[in-house]
Design an enzyme around this catalytic site. Structure first.
Site, PDB file in Angstrom:
ATOM      1  N   SER A  25      -6.992  -2.777   2.550  1.00  0.00           N
ATOM      2  CA  SER A  25      -7.836  -4.032   2.747  1.00  0.00           C
ATOM      3  C   SER A  25      -6.918  -4.871   3.327  1.00  0.00           C
ATOM      4  O   SER A  25      -5.948  -5.602   2.772  1.00  0.00           O
ATOM      5  CB  SER A  25      -8.546  -4.574   1.474  1.00  0.00           C
ATOM      6  OG  SER A  25      -9.296  -3.423   0.918  1.00  0.00           O
ATOM      7  N   HIS A  55     -13.282  -2.612   7.950  1.00  0.00           N
ATOM      8  CA  HIS A  55     -12.273  -1.305   8.380  1.00  0.00           C
ATOM      9  C   HIS A  55     -12.845  -0.910   9.671  1.00  0.00           C
ATOM     10  O   HIS A  55     -14.140  -0.671   9.832  1.00  0.00           O
ATOM     11  CB  HIS A  55     -12.620  -0.342   7.385  1.00  0.00           C
ATOM     12  CG  HIS A  55     -11.425  -0.741   5.918  1.00  0.00           C
ATOM     13  ND1 HIS A  55     -11.602  -0.069   4.944  1.00  0.00           N
ATOM     14  CD2 HIS A  55     -10.560  -1.860   5.897  1.00  0.00           C
ATOM     15  CE1 HIS A  55     -10.789  -0.551   4.024  1.00  0.00           C
ATOM     16  NE2 HIS A  55     -10.359  -1.670   4.402  1.00  0.00           N
ATOM     17  N   HIS A  77     -13.264   5.873   0.972  1.00  0.00           N
ATOM     18  CA  HIS A  77     -13.313   5.602  -0.261  1.00  0.00           C
ATOM     19  C   HIS A  77     -14.211   6.581  -1.193  1.00  0.00           C
ATOM     20  O   HIS A  77     -15.403   6.635  -0.696  1.00  0.00           O
ATOM     21  CB  HIS A  77     -13.616   4.158  -0.894  1.00  0.00           C
ATOM     22  CG  HIS A  77     -12.613   3.203  -0.339  1.00  0.00           C
ATOM     23  ND1 HIS A  77     -12.656   2.608   0.959  1.00  0.00           N
ATOM     24  CD2 HIS A  77     -11.385   2.744  -1.027  1.00  0.00           C
ATOM     25  CE1 HIS A  77     -11.765   1.778   1.013  1.00  0.00           C
ATOM     26  NE2 HIS A  77     -10.884   1.744  -0.165  1.00  0.00           N
ATOM     27  N   TYR A  79     -15.925   6.125  -3.687  1.00  0.00           N
ATOM     28  CA  TYR A  79     -17.121   5.061  -4.018  1.00  0.00           C
ATOM     29  C   TYR A  79     -18.045   4.926  -2.953  1.00  0.00           C
ATOM     30  O   TYR A  79     -19.272   4.526  -3.218  1.00  0.00           O
ATOM     31  CB  TYR A  79     -16.793   3.759  -4.623  1.00  0.00           C
ATOM     32  CG  TYR A  79     -16.193   2.556  -3.575  1.00  0.00           C
ATOM     33  CD1 TYR A  79     -16.728   2.071  -2.446  1.00  0.00           C
ATOM     34  CD2 TYR A  79     -14.611   2.377  -3.875  1.00  0.00           C
ATOM     35  CE1 TYR A  79     -16.115   1.366  -1.529  1.00  0.00           C
ATOM     36  CE2 TYR A  79     -13.959   1.664  -2.737  1.00  0.00           C
ATOM     37  CZ  TYR A  79     -14.678   0.941  -1.751  1.00  0.00           C
ATOM     38  OH  TYR A  79     -14.182   0.040  -0.808  1.00  0.00           O
ATOM     39  N   GLU A  80     -17.703   5.129  -1.632  1.00  0.00           N
ATOM     40  CA  GLU A  80     -18.822   5.314  -0.622  1.00  0.00           C
ATOM     41  C   GLU A  80     -19.649   6.558  -0.607  1.00  0.00           C
ATOM     42  O   GLU A  80     -20.442   6.821   0.166  1.00  0.00           O
ATOM     43  CB  GLU A  80     -18.005   5.057   0.844  1.00  0.00           C
ATOM     44  CG  GLU A  80     -17.084   3.856   0.706  1.00  0.00           C
ATOM     45  CD  GLU A  80     -16.281   3.900   2.076  1.00  0.00           C
ATOM     46  OE1 GLU A  80     -16.775   3.409   3.244  1.00  0.00           O
ATOM     47  OE2 GLU A  80     -15.269   4.467   2.208  1.00  0.00           O
ATOM     48  N   ALA A 107      -5.143  -2.937  -1.918  1.00  0.00           N
ATOM     49  CA  ALA A 107      -5.231  -4.006  -2.619  1.00  0.00           C
ATOM     50  C   ALA A 107      -5.624  -3.593  -3.769  1.00  0.00           C
ATOM     51  O   ALA A 107      -6.224  -2.609  -4.235  1.00  0.00           O
ATOM     52  CB  ALA A 107      -6.532  -4.829  -1.900  1.00  0.00           C
ATOM     53  N   MET A 205      -9.077   1.024  -6.168  1.00  0.00           N
ATOM     54  CA  MET A 205     -10.078   2.221  -6.080  1.00  0.00           C
ATOM     55  C   MET A 205      -9.823   2.845  -5.072  1.00  0.00           C
ATOM     56  O   MET A 205     -10.415   3.678  -4.471  1.00  0.00           O
ATOM     57  CB  MET A 205     -11.388   1.318  -5.692  1.00  0.00           C
ATOM     58  CG  MET A 205     -11.837   0.390  -6.648  1.00  0.00           C
ATOM     59  SD  MET A 205     -13.238  -0.426  -6.094  1.00  0.00           S
ATOM     60  CE  MET A 205     -13.462  -1.800  -7.343  1.00  0.00           C
ATOM     61  N   SER A 206      -8.405   3.122  -4.903  1.00  0.00           N
ATOM     62  CA  SER A 206      -7.866   4.190  -3.855  1.00  0.00           C
ATOM     63  C   SER A 206      -6.401   4.873  -4.123  1.00  0.00           C
ATOM     64  O   SER A 206      -6.105   4.865  -5.460  1.00  0.00           O
ATOM     65  CB  SER A 206      -7.805   3.481  -2.604  1.00  0.00           C
ATOM     66  OG  SER A 206      -6.817   2.685  -2.502  1.00  0.00           O
ATOM     67  N   ASN A 229      -5.677 -10.472  -7.069  1.00  0.00           N
ATOM     68  CA  ASN A 229      -6.518 -11.143  -7.859  1.00  0.00           C
ATOM     69  C   ASN A 229      -5.826 -10.426  -9.611  1.00  0.00           C
ATOM     70  O   ASN A 229      -5.606  -9.533  -9.537  1.00  0.00           O
ATOM     71  CB  ASN A 229      -8.002 -10.601  -7.870  1.00  0.00           C
ATOM     72  CG  ASN A 229      -8.207  -9.267  -8.039  1.00  0.00           C
ATOM     73  OD1 ASN A 229      -8.262  -8.388  -7.010  1.00  0.00           O
ATOM     74  ND2 ASN A 229      -8.590  -8.751  -9.083  1.00  0.00           N
ATOM     75  N   HIS A 241     -15.111  -9.868  -4.375  1.00  0.00           N
ATOM     76  CA  HIS A 241     -14.830  -9.192  -3.064  1.00  0.00           C
ATOM     77  C   HIS A 241     -14.031 -10.190  -2.207  1.00  0.00           C
ATOM     78  O   HIS A 241     -13.091  -9.966  -1.489  1.00  0.00           O
ATOM     79  CB  HIS A 241     -15.556  -8.312  -2.413  1.00  0.00           C
ATOM     80  CG  HIS A 241     -15.235  -7.503  -1.151  1.00  0.00           C
ATOM     81  ND1 HIS A 241     -14.203  -6.628  -1.524  1.00  0.00           N
ATOM     82  CD2 HIS A 241     -15.435  -7.422   0.142  1.00  0.00           C
ATOM     83  CE1 HIS A 241     -13.796  -6.154  -0.163  1.00  0.00           C
ATOM     84  NE2 HIS A 241     -14.505  -6.599   0.641  1.00  0.00           N
TER      85      HIS A 241
HETATM   86  N1  HPA Z   1     -10.071  -3.889  -9.412  1.00  0.00           N
HETATM   87  C1  HPA Z   1     -10.074  -2.678  -8.833  1.00  0.00           C
HETATM   88  N2  HPA Z   1      -9.882  -2.598  -7.429  1.00  0.00           N
HETATM   89  C2  HPA Z   1      -9.377  -3.759  -7.131  1.00  0.00           C
HETATM   90  C3  HPA Z   1      -9.041  -4.917  -7.668  1.00  0.00           C
HETATM   91  C4  HPA Z   1      -9.553  -4.966  -8.976  1.00  0.00           C
HETATM   92  O1  HPA Z   1      -9.302  -6.076  -9.745  1.00  0.00           O
HETATM   93  N3  HPA Z   1      -8.724  -5.683  -6.758  1.00  0.00           N
HETATM   94  C5  HPA Z   1      -8.699  -5.330  -5.574  1.00  0.00           C
HETATM   95  N4  HPA Z   1      -9.012  -3.842  -5.653  1.00  0.00           N
END
Ligand code: HPA
Length: 266
Positions: A25, A55, A77, A79-80, A107, A205-206, A229, A241
């Site tokens: 990301s 992307h 991903h 999740y997609e 990320a 998530m990857s 974050n 996001h």
């Molecule tokens: N959790 C999961 N995936 C993420 C996060 C998070 O806090 N930040 C960026 N991708």
């Protein structure tokens, strides 16, 4: 697989990439800085079309300071709704194209409260919390063995090189364990507390599925997270996001500088 590899080899005519980079990301435009051959996923037999906003979904072949590189601008991903097989297929293809070293970027949320959003973290290991494994199914013996060793997924040598490079460039970094979830919902504070107790320093998530397959294929792997974050419950702020995108954009230049230099040093 042969169809995919032949199609790509036709397009790149004799170019043999040694380094693969999966751009996470906010990092996608790293690939735009080089003279390159670009192949959209939508044109590659065996690939599916990526959907995540921001992307592009294409393979970029180029030379970076003399190193032959293939980059994934955009990843699949889980999740997609893609299968783990689809998510990790490009890694297998990269292996067949000649890639020996894979740099995986992402990320991630910081679980460790001594980390700060904006920090880069070299992944020392992962915990696969996705509840599945990308190697489930019939084994392709031409890629790897049925029960591959995962005791050093992320190459200690590469981490050391990356650390030296970061120090040379005066870019601060962290090191830690990456917990991989499926997403797409962010975690609850209770889940983050659990991951923390279990030894994770960051969550995302990857990466773990791609890293498992890359290791299985015999690649050397370097994983770098951009901690965008604090994970849920580390502070009282809700996650968004938008924050992830904004932090990734803020540290992008440092990340790109580091990536460029790491490639050069490999
Ligand atoms: N959790 C999961 N995936 C993420 C996060 C998070 O806090 N930040 C960026 N991708």
């Amino acid at each position: 697989m042969n169809l995919t590899v032949n199609y790509i080899n036709d397009k790149i005519g004799g170019f043999t990439p040694e380094i693969g980079i999966i751009l996470g990301s906010g990092l996608g435009d790293f690939a735009d800085n080089f003279e390159s051959i670009i192949i959209p996923y939508s044109q590659i037999p065996g690939f599916e079309t990526s959907q995540v906003q921001g992307h592009k979904g294409r393979l970029v072949f180029c030379e970076i300071n003399g190193k032959k590189v293939v980059m994934m601008q955009g990843r699949y991903h889980f999740y997609e709704g893609y299968s783990m097989n689809t998510v990790t297929y490009p890694v297998k293809v990269m292996k067949k194209l000649g890639v020996k070293t894979l740099i995986i970027t992402n990320a991630a949320g910081a679980i460790n409260s001594s980390f700060t959003p904006g920090d880069l973290m070299f992944i020392t290991d992962h915990i696969n919390f996705t509840g599945t494994n990308p190697l489930i199914g019939k084994n392709d013996d031409s890629l790897g063995t049925r029960f591959p060793d995962m005791s050093e997924v992320y190459s200690k040598k590469l981490i050391e090189k990356a650390e030296q490079t970061a120090k040379k460039l005066n870019i601060s970094y962290q090191k830690g364990v990456y917990a991989a979830t499926t997403g797409p919902s962010y975690e609850t504070p209770a889940e983050i507390k659990m991951y923390s107790i279990l030894g994770a320093n960051a969550v995302g998530m990857s990466t773990a599925p791609e890293a498992i397959v890359a290791k299985y294929c015999g690649m050397d792997i370097l994983g770098i997270s951009c901690l965008t974050n604090y994970a849920a419950g580390v502070t009282n702020t809700p996650l968004s996001h938008q924050e992830v995108i904004e932090t990734a954009a803020r540290v992008k230049e440092n990340f790109k500088t580091l990536l460029l230099e790491i490639c050069t040093q490999l």
